[in-house]
Design a protein around this motif. Structure first.
Motif, short mmCIF file in Angstrom:
data_model
loop_
_atom_site.label_atom_id
_atom_site.label_comp_id
_atom_site.label_asym_id
_atom_site.label_seq_id
_atom_site.Cartn_x
_atom_site.Cartn_y
_atom_site.Cartn_z
N ARG A 110 7.82 -7.09 12.84
CA ARG A 110 8.26 -7.61 14.14
C ARG A 110 8.65 -6.50 15.10
NH1 ARG A 110 11.97 -12.91 12.81
NH2 ARG A 110 12.41 -11.84 10.84
N ALA A 111 9.14 -5.41 14.56
CA ALA A 111 9.57 -4.32 15.44
C ALA A 111 8.37 -3.61 16.06
CB ALA A 111 10.44 -3.34 14.65
N ILE A 112 7.39 -3.28 15.24
CA ILE A 112 6.18 -2.58 15.74
C ILE A 112 4.95 -3.26 15.12
CG2 ILE A 112 7.09 -0.32 16.37
CD1 ILE A 112 6.69 0.62 13.55
N PRO A 113 4.57 -4.44 15.61
CA PRO A 113 3.48 -5.20 14.97
C PRO A 113 2.13 -4.51 15.05
CG PRO A 113 4.14 -6.21 17.05
CD PRO A 113 5.16 -5.15 16.75
N VAL A 114 1.84 -3.79 16.13
CA VAL A 114 0.54 -3.13 16.25
C VAL A 114 0.41 -2.01 15.21
CG1 VAL A 114 -0.95 -1.80 17.78
CG2 VAL A 114 0.35 -3.73 18.69
N PHE A 115 1.46 -1.21 15.08
CA PHE A 115 1.44 -0.14 14.06
C PHE A 115 1.28 -0.73 12.67
CE2 PHE A 115 3.77 2.40 10.95
CZ PHE A 115 3.12 3.62 11.07
N ALA A 116 2.01 -1.80 12.38
CA ALA A 116 1.92 -2.43 11.06
C ALA A 116 0.50 -2.95 10.80
CB ALA A 116 2.93 -3.57 10.95
N LEU A 117 -0.13 -3.50 11.84
CA LEU A 117 -1.49 -4.01 11.67
C LEU A 117 -2.47 -2.89 11.33
CD1 LEU A 117 -3.56 -6.31 11.85
CD2 LEU A 117 -3.72 -5.85 14.30
N PHE A 118 -2.42 -1.81 12.09
CA PHE A 118 -3.35 -0.70 11.83
C PHE A 118 -3.06 -0.04 10.48
CE2 PHE A 118 -4.21 -0.86 16.43
CZ PHE A 118 -5.59 -0.77 16.40
N ALA A 119 -1.80 0.08 10.11
CA ALA A 119 -1.47 0.65 8.81
C ALA A 119 -2.00 -0.23 7.68
CB ALA A 119 0.04 0.83 8.69
N THR A 120 -1.94 -1.55 7.87
CA THR A 120 -2.46 -2.46 6.85
C THR A 120 -3.98 -2.34 6.74
OG1 THR A 120 -0.64 -3.97 7.30
CG2 THR A 120 -2.53 -4.87 6.12
N ILE A 121 -4.66 -2.21 7.88
CA ILE A 121 -6.11 -2.01 7.84
C ILE A 121 -6.45 -0.72 7.08
CG2 ILE A 121 -8.13 -1.54 9.27
CD1 ILE A 121 -6.90 -3.37 11.40
N LEU A 122 -5.66 0.32 7.33
CA LEU A 122 -5.87 1.58 6.61
C LEU A 122 -5.68 1.39 5.11
CD1 LEU A 122 -6.33 4.64 6.57
CD2 LEU A 122 -3.86 4.92 7.00
N VAL A 123 -4.65 0.63 4.72
CA VAL A 123 -4.40 0.39 3.29
C VAL A 123 -5.58 -0.37 2.68
CG1 VAL A 123 -2.97 -0.92 1.67
CG2 VAL A 123 -1.91 0.49 3.45
N GLY A 124 -6.11 -1.35 3.41
CA GLY A 124 -7.25 -2.10 2.88
C GLY A 124 -8.45 -1.20 2.66
N ILE A 125 -8.70 -0.28 3.58
CA ILE A 125 -9.82 0.65 3.41
C ILE A 125 -9.60 1.55 2.20
CG2 ILE A 125 -11.04 2.56 4.48
CD1 ILE A 125 -10.48 1.25 7.19
N VAL A 126 -8.36 2.05 2.05
CA VAL A 126 -8.04 2.91 0.91
C VAL A 126 -8.23 2.16 -0.40
CG1 VAL A 126 -6.15 4.14 -0.25
CG2 VAL A 126 -6.50 4.41 2.22
N GLN A 127 -7.82 0.90 -0.46
CA GLN A 127 -7.98 0.12 -1.69
C GLN A 127 -9.46 -0.09 -2.02
OE1 GLN A 127 -5.73 -3.48 -1.07
NE2 GLN A 127 -3.81 -2.56 -1.74
N LEU A 128 -10.29 -0.32 -1.01
CA LEU A 128 -11.72 -0.49 -1.28
C LEU A 128 -12.34 0.80 -1.80
CD1 LEU A 128 -12.79 -2.58 1.86
CD2 LEU A 128 -12.60 -3.38 -0.50
#
Length: 395
Positions: free
Chosen positions: A58-76
């Motif tokens: 909630r504090a920085i939703p855009v940063f959290a979204l991009f960080a999550t996308i990065l995590v998904g790529i790393v997991q793949l």
């Protein structure tokens, strides 16, 4: 419970951090117990980043979204299969839809479909994995993502709706205050004109009396001079009081004759007019009637007139009214009551009539109360000081 809920709502970062800590503990337990496959560094990286994103969604939703996308790529890339820590991804999609800008919400929606597709394709060739298993995996992963995004978007819409309602209420309140100020200014101007007529009429009468006294100066010089001095002094005081209280001059285009204004003596005509309009009304007089200053008498007349007008407008069918005048030593008590709808009466919310009555009463240093009666009906009560004493009169 209500206090606890309000306390938690005021501290969203604390609540999100608590959920992040819980997710971290459950995910760490899974990693230790089941020895999650994949690159160990990628697993730890995914766990730390996803839990951090949950805390900051909630504090920085855009940063959290991009960080999550990065995590998904790393997991793949690192071959880290879906695990408990990935429950953070729908939560972060919710946060992006609810608290992020519109473009971030759309990106999160695209990720809700892209992430399950990528996961199904990535692990489709595992042993004992059929096409049916892949489809089921895709649906199981897509469902939570889409539901989370829909809930977040609904939250955004509801917050925008509430914000619009609050803004509209604030605008209406400002407009109401502005209209009340305009009404008060207009009423003060109208009162100023009426009081100007009262004072001007009295001054005209004093001038005529002074002229008459001048003709009698030869017959009784001392008495005539005394009368002339008193009349002149009273006239000067009346003019000074007019200038001090009003401070408002007539417009140049107003050229009305200086006629006496209505007072208590004209209440009988007013009540007859009201009865003719279909409102039964009774006049009750208590105490010894005295001659009132013309300004006070005018205020009494106007207050009764406005109160009965409100009764006709809002009282409803079959309403009756009572006007009570109570003459006391230093003031006059005025009450206008009816047995109408009272608090249930519909109104326009403006209250300009009450504004005018309060302005009149305040000008003479009195007090006014107006409101529904406990047993039904409506009451307007005003107390006006009587500064000029005179002999008894008939009402």
């Amino acid at each position: 419970m209500q206090r606890l809920y309000a306390w938690l709502r005021a501290r969203p970062l604390l609540v999100d951090t608590a959920w992040a800590v819980l997710l971290f503990a459950l995910s760490l337990l899974e990693i230790v117990a089941d020895d999650l496959p994949g690159n160990r560094g990628a697993v730890v990286f995914s766990l730390v980043v996803l839990c951090g994103c949950v805390a900051l969604r909630r504090a920085i939703p855009v940063f959290a979204l991009f960080a999550t996308i990065l995590v998904g790529i790393v997991q793949l890339i690192a071959d880290v299969p879906p695990a408990t820590m990935d429950l953070a991804m729908p939560v972060i999609a919710y946060g992006a839809a609810a608290y992020g800008p519109r473009w971030a919400s759309r990106l999160a929606l695209a990720g809700c479909f892209a992430a399950p597709i990528a996961a199904a394709v990535r692990w489709w060739d595992l042993p004992n994995t059929t096409a049916t298993h892949t489809i089921v995996l895709f649906l199981l992963l897509t469902g939570p993502f889409v539901i989370a995004w829909v809930l977040g978007d609904s939250m955004r819409t509801r917050r925008a709706y509430y914000a619009e309602l609050e803004d509209r209420a604030a605008r209406l309140e400002r407009e109401r205050d502005a209209q009340a100020q305009v009404a008060a200014a207009a009423e003060r101007a109208r009162i100023a004109r009426e009081l100007h007529d009262v004072v001007a009429h009295n001054v005209s009468v004093m001038v005529v009396q002074a002229d008459g006294a001048a003709y009698a100066i030869d017959a009784d010089p001392d008495r005539a001079r005394h009368a002339l001095g008193a009349i002149a002094s009273t006239g000067r005081e009346a003019l000074a009081e007019m200038r001090r209280l009003l401070g408002v001059l007539r417009s140049a285009n107003e050229d009305k004759p200086m006629l006496p204004q209505p007072g208590v003596e004209q209440l009988a005509d007013l009540l007859a007019q009201v009865r003719g309009a279909g409102l039964p009304v009774e006049l009750r007089v208590e105490g010894v009637p005295v001659e009132l200053p013309q300004g006070v008498a005018l205020a009494v007349y106007r207050i009764v007139q406005e109160a009965l007008t409100n009764t006709r407008k809002h009282g409803g069918p079959g309403t009756t009214a009572t006007v009570r005048l109570h003459y006391r030593d230093d003031d006059i008590r005025l009450e206008v009551t009816d047995d109408g709808r009272g608090a249930d009466a519909p109104g326009d919310g403006m209250g300009h009539g009450l504004v005018g009555m309060r302005e009149r009463v305040a000008m003479f240093g009195g007090d006014l109360t107006a409101g529904p009666c406990p047993g039904g009906g409506f009451l307007v009560a005003a107390t006006l000081p009587v500064s000029v004493a005179a002999g008894p009169v008939a009402v």
